[in-house]
Scaffold this motif. Structure first.
Motif, PDB file in Angstrom:
ATOM      1  N   GLY A   1       0.770  -1.231   0.000  1.00  0.00           N
ATOM      2  CA  GLY A   1       0.000   0.000   0.000  1.00  0.00           C
ATOM      3  C   GLY A   1       0.804   1.285   0.000  1.00  0.00           C
ATOM      4  O   GLY A   1       1.893   1.369  -0.568  1.00  0.00           O
ATOM      5  N   LEU A   2       0.279   2.310   0.679  1.00  0.00           N
ATOM      6  CA  LEU A   2       0.757   3.682   0.541  1.00  0.00           C
ATOM      7  C   LEU A   2       1.739   4.139   1.606  1.00  0.00           C
ATOM      8  O   LEU A   2       2.575   5.006   1.359  1.00  0.00           O
ATOM      9  N   CYS A   3       1.636   3.624   2.811  1.00  0.00           N
ATOM     10  CA  CYS A   3       2.378   4.193   3.944  1.00  0.00           C
ATOM     11  C   CYS A   3       3.820   3.735   4.024  1.00  0.00           C
ATOM     12  O   CYS A   3       4.645   4.362   4.692  1.00  0.00           O
ATOM     13  N   ARG A   4       4.153   2.664   3.363  1.00  0.00           N
ATOM     14  CA  ARG A   4       5.439   1.995   3.543  1.00  0.00           C
ATOM     15  C   ARG A   4       6.629   2.947   3.406  1.00  0.00           C
ATOM     16  O   ARG A   4       7.589   2.871   4.173  1.00  0.00           O
ATOM     17  N   HIS A   5       6.607   3.807   2.413  1.00  0.00           N
ATOM     18  CA  HIS A   5       7.717   4.725   2.185  1.00  0.00           C
ATOM     19  C   HIS A   5       7.249   6.180   2.177  1.00  0.00           C
ATOM     20  O   HIS A   5       7.872   7.038   1.549  1.00  0.00           O
ATOM     21  N   SER A   6       6.170   6.466   2.905  1.00  0.00           N
ATOM     22  CA  SER A   6       5.629   7.830   2.977  1.00  0.00           C
ATOM     23  C   SER A   6       6.098   8.523   4.244  1.00  0.00           C
ATOM     24  O   SER A   6       6.382   7.883   5.257  1.00  0.00           O
ATOM     25  N   ASP A   7       6.155   9.838   4.188  1.00  0.00           N
ATOM     26  CA  ASP A   7       6.579  10.609   5.351  1.00  0.00           C
ATOM     27  C   ASP A   7       5.425  10.794   6.329  1.00  0.00           C
ATOM     28  O   ASP A   7       4.284  11.055   5.933  1.00  0.00           O
ATOM     29  N   PHE A   8       5.735  10.672   7.614  1.00  0.00           N
ATOM     30  CA  PHE A   8       4.798  10.889   8.705  1.00  0.00           C
ATOM     31  C   PHE A   8       5.267  12.089   9.518  1.00  0.00           C
ATOM     32  O   PHE A   8       6.462  12.348   9.634  1.00  0.00           O
TER      33      PHE A   8
END
Length: 294
Positions: A74-81
């Protein structure tokens, strides 16, 4: 950016890129329990899984007949938090939808991961929130990798002296996979067990062990040197175990609300097995807890 939370017994680090664990270290002896990654094996340490578990067949799915392409997990794996610090021992990392995420997943969401250390134990809470004005379909899960003991002979690794202790007898089913181990082909009884080896032979046989109807919400990872990692994972659709088949002294313990796609998939998201829904403004959370020998 690496952030950390701690008490007088345990220090936990996480990466704001992906909200993934990067270290779980006991302070009295400096023991690192989290896999540190290796170029010879799995380079990562943890994965935040949202809004899909593992792969969609051929990398795509549909919503109302429109095709969307989505990467593994999905989307969160390499996204900035972004971080919202609560205290020295607790913090929350949050990722939010944007115009680029809508091209891959047509829902407005907020996804947060809360890390809390108390009395030498780590609690991780994942929360999905629907900030859209329509029903949202999703899956979610965790993917932490824990170090195990290994021996080596003729260049081959053996991790078979470590095992999962379910703390009682269980009779789960498991999801069967095609040859590459990417897509589900069916479901079968796993038999009555109380333990499961994390040896490489198990990973070669099953690719990923995906148990359903587990019948317990707690387990212990028993390590060959006498240490134990206690894992309280709550109620989940699937409890998975994975490591690379021929390398890496680790095992991933993965609580999932969802599952990979079928070999012959339902392309429409709302029709997929194990899919969850949230009404506009609603949230869904799950928590897992990790503790260790004193």
């Amino acid at each position: 950016m690496i952030i950390s939370v701690s008490d007088d017994k345990l220090k936990v680090c996480a990466n704001t890129n992906g909200a993934t664990l990067s270290s779980v270290k006991r302070l009295r002896d400096g023991r690192e329990f989290l896999w540190q990654g290796s170029e010879d094996s799995w380079t990562e340490q943890d994965v935040v899984i949202f809004p899909f578990v593992a792969r969609q067949k051929d990398g795509w799915y549909t919503v109302d007949g429109k095709r969307y392409d989505i990467p593994l997990h999905g989307l969160c794996r390499h996204s900035d938090f972004t971080e919202d610090r609560v205290s020295d021992s607790e913090t929350v990392l949050t990722n939010r939808w944007n115009e680029e995420t809508l091209k891959k997943y047509p829902y407005k969401y907020e996804y947060s991961v809360r890390f809390k250390v108390k009395n030498g134990a780590l609690t991780v809470t994942h929360t999905a929130k629907n900030v859209d004005d329509k029903l949202m379909y999703f899956m979610m899960g965790a993917h932490p990798a824990f170090n195990v003991c290994a021996t080596y002979k003729d260049g081959k690794i053996d991790t078979g002296a470590n095992y999962i202790d379910f703390l009682k007898e269980i009779s789960p089913d498991y999801l069967t996979l095609e040859e590459k181990g990417h897509y589900i082909t069916g479901k079968a009884p796993f038999g009555t067990i109380s333990k499961l080896s994390v040896g490489k032979d198990v990973m070669i046989k099953y690719k990923t062990v995906m148990l359903t109807d587990v019948g317990t919400d707690k387990l212990a990872l028993r390590l060959a040197d006498g240490e134990s990692v206690y894992f309280d994972f709550g109620e989940v659709d699937v409890l998975a175990f994975w490591s690379m088949e021929e390398s890496g002294a680790y095992v991933c313990i993965e609580p999932w609300h969802g599952a990979p796609d079928k070999l012959e998939p339902d392309r429409e998201l709302k029709d997929k097995a194990f899919v969850h829904t949230l009404e506009a403004g609603e949230t869904f959370s799950y928590t897992y807890k990790v503790s260790f020998n004193e």
